[in-house]
Design a protein around this motif. Structure first.
Motif: not given
Length: 553
Positions: A121, A138, A141-144, A147-149, A188, A190-191
């Motif tokens: 993950t 944790t 971490m951000k949600q854009k 997707s997470k970043c 940011h 990106d994951e």
């Protein structure tokens, strides 16, 4: 691994025959009756992450993006063939070119990236890369969107404060990939970037992923008529400048292990005052002779042209996949251009959110285990007759054609209007050049005059010697005459008095003639010396004038 096509290298003629037959049997990338869905003009945003903070850590990267050039360049991207089309010129960044630009090992070319099925993950990957706790990751971490970043400000603080040097370098490298190479969410990382970064330790090449997302982003902008470019704009413009500027050939430095094409391109000064409209006009009127076909830093080698059962090369990115055919741009390898196989290029693009994408990814990964390469061939014309016929009748997708009015050579677009100070400086240089030319002419005349004086002096010396000899002979004649007179008086023999007087007059006339000739030579000598003096005076006045002009500027 036992497949008969594994890493096959084929002759140029064999590949040409296969491509032309495949093109005839399967058809083109666009079929007859195709209706273009592209917009007349694409509004591309080249907004990038703010690299100022990144530059404070890594000062070597300082190549700003020329927004006007990039927006004009995007108008000529052709999604149907995954390449740029400028009039009769097709160009596209190739795997070999990006490999050379990024100094990637050639042995990594076939170790292509693919999105892992059972990958860790985003949280696990960040913990592994940063060496920080799950709680720390944790909390940041951000949600854009979908997707997470992780924000750059948190990553930057970690780079500056981390105690582990290796982790610090890893985090910084991850930031380069997230902010510069794949800038999806501004500010940011990106994951999806962390998934690629996690695979780099396994000697997987990032080149195909970089090209895939570059092509996919250009496709999306062109089809929507607008959008933000999500790719490495700096790298694409570096590639562009290598082909669109007639440059001096790179010397033997290109063979050095320490030579960096990117470093040399970034250090090269370029104009940044050209408007978007002027760039559009340049591209619309581009001719084949304006292109530097092979980048000067690209060494000759084999060409990867096909993978597995695909008639072209599939590119697997971090958010999706796309295909491109190097056979469309063989001239970039200084190889003869023939008809390429293009069928299926339009349908090959997909994202990782589409149905059945995992199966398609598996097919592409499997195809990369069966790569085919060809040898270059640079004999005869740069294009075959069959290619010219195919190019003329192929269906093109809404690409701006050459401007029929006010067409100018490319050099005319780069002319600079001089300022008033520049005009004054040019006038001074012109006048100074004329004065220097005149001074040079006078110097030559002075040398010639000196030669003439020397010649006249030699002639005067010769005349003086002749006069002295004549005077000596005259004195000798007088002496002989006196002796003869005395002898005649004594013997009563010889000429009459009148005869002797006449002979003496003739000799005297000869003596007078020698005297006059000597005086003429002496007068000519004085005139030459006077002319030389006037020439030296005029030269001094010209030098004073030059000093006065330099002082006025």
């Amino acid at each position: 691994m036992g497949n008969e096509f594994l890493d096959r290298v084929e002759d140029n003629a064999t590949v040409r025959t296969w491509a032309e037959i495949t093109q005839r049997e399967k058809g083109d990338s666009l079929a007859e009756g195709y209706i273009s869905v592209l917009w007349d003009f694409t509004r591309v945003s080249v907004t990038q992450n703010n690299l100022q903070e990144l530059k404070e850590i890594w000062e070597q990267w300082n190549d700003e993006v020329d927004n006007r050039l990039f927006r004009a360049l995007a108008q000529f991207w052709n999604p149907a063939y995954s390449r740029f089309t400028f009039g009769r010129v097709d160009l596209v960044p190739t795997i070999e070119e990006y490999t050379a630009l990024l100094l990637c090992l050639k042995i990594q070319l076939d170790k292509v990236y693919s999105k892992a099925v059972n990958a860790p993950t985003f949280l696990k990957r960040l913990v592994s890369i940063t060496g920080m706790s799950e709680q720390w990751v944790t909390a940041r971490m951000k949600q854009k969107r979908d997707s997470k970043c992780i924000p750059w400000k948190n990553v930057k603080d970690l780079i500056l404060a981390h105690l582990d040097t290796k982790k610090k370098v890893d985090i910084f490298t991850l930031s380069i990939y997230g902010l510069v190479v794949f800038p999806r969410a501004l500010g940011h990382v990106d994951e999806a970037v962390t998934d690629l970064f996690d695979r780099l330790d396994k000697r997987v090449t990032s080149v195909s992923a970089i090209l895939a997302e570059t092509f996919r982003s250009l496709n999306a902008c062109r089809r929507a008529g607008e959008g933000r470019f999500i790719g490495c704009a700096q790298l694409l413009l570096a590639w562009f400048h290598s082909h669109f500027w007639k440059v001096d050939k790179v010397s033997y430095r290109v063979f050095s292990d320490h030579y960096s094409p990117l470093k040399e391109i970034v250090a090269t000064p370029r104009r940044d005052d050209i408007s978007e409209e002027k760039w559009m006009a340049i591209f619309q009127n581009l001719q084949e002779g304006d292109i530097e076909w092979r980048a000067p830093w690209l060494l000759p080698g084999e060409i990867l042209y096909r993978c597995g059962d695909f008639d072209w090369v599939p590119l697997i990115g971090i958010w999706g996949a796309v295909g491109y055919t190097p056979l469309l741009v063989l001239r970039q390898y200084m190889s003869r251009q023939f008809v390429p196989a293009t069928q299926g290029l339009v349908e090959c693009e997909f994202s990782y959110r589409s149905d059945g994408y995992k199966r398609r990814v598996r097919e592409m990964v499997s195809a990369w285990n069966q790569t085919r390469r060809m040898k270059g061939l640079a004999v005869g014309p740069m294009t075959t007759l069959e290619y010219s016929k195919w190019w003329a009748k192929r269906i093109n997708d809404n690409i701006s054609g050459p401007g029929s009015e006010n067409s100018q050579p490319v050099e005319e677009y780069f002319r600079v209007v001089p300022t008033e100070l520049e005009i004054i400086r040019q006038d001074f240089e012109r006048i100074n050049a004329e004065l220097e030319k005149k001074i040079k002419q006078m110097e030559e005349e002075k040398v010639n005059l000196r030669l003439d004086v020397d010649v006249q002096k030699l002639e005067a010396d010769k005349l003086r010697k002749g006069k002295n000899k004549a005077e000596e002979e005259l004195d000798s004649l007088k002496t002989d005459y006196k002796k003869l007179r005395l002898s005649m008086r004594t013997a009563g023999l010889g000429k009459t008095l009148e005869q002797w007087l006449e002979e003496i007059r003739e000799e005297r006339n000869k003596s007078n003639q020698w005297e006059r000739k000597f005086q003429e030579v002496q007068a000519r000598n004085e005139a030459l010396e006077k002319s030389l003096s006037e020439t030296q005076k005029e030269k001094g006045e010209l030098k004073d004038r030059v000093v006065e002009l330099e002082g006025s500027l």
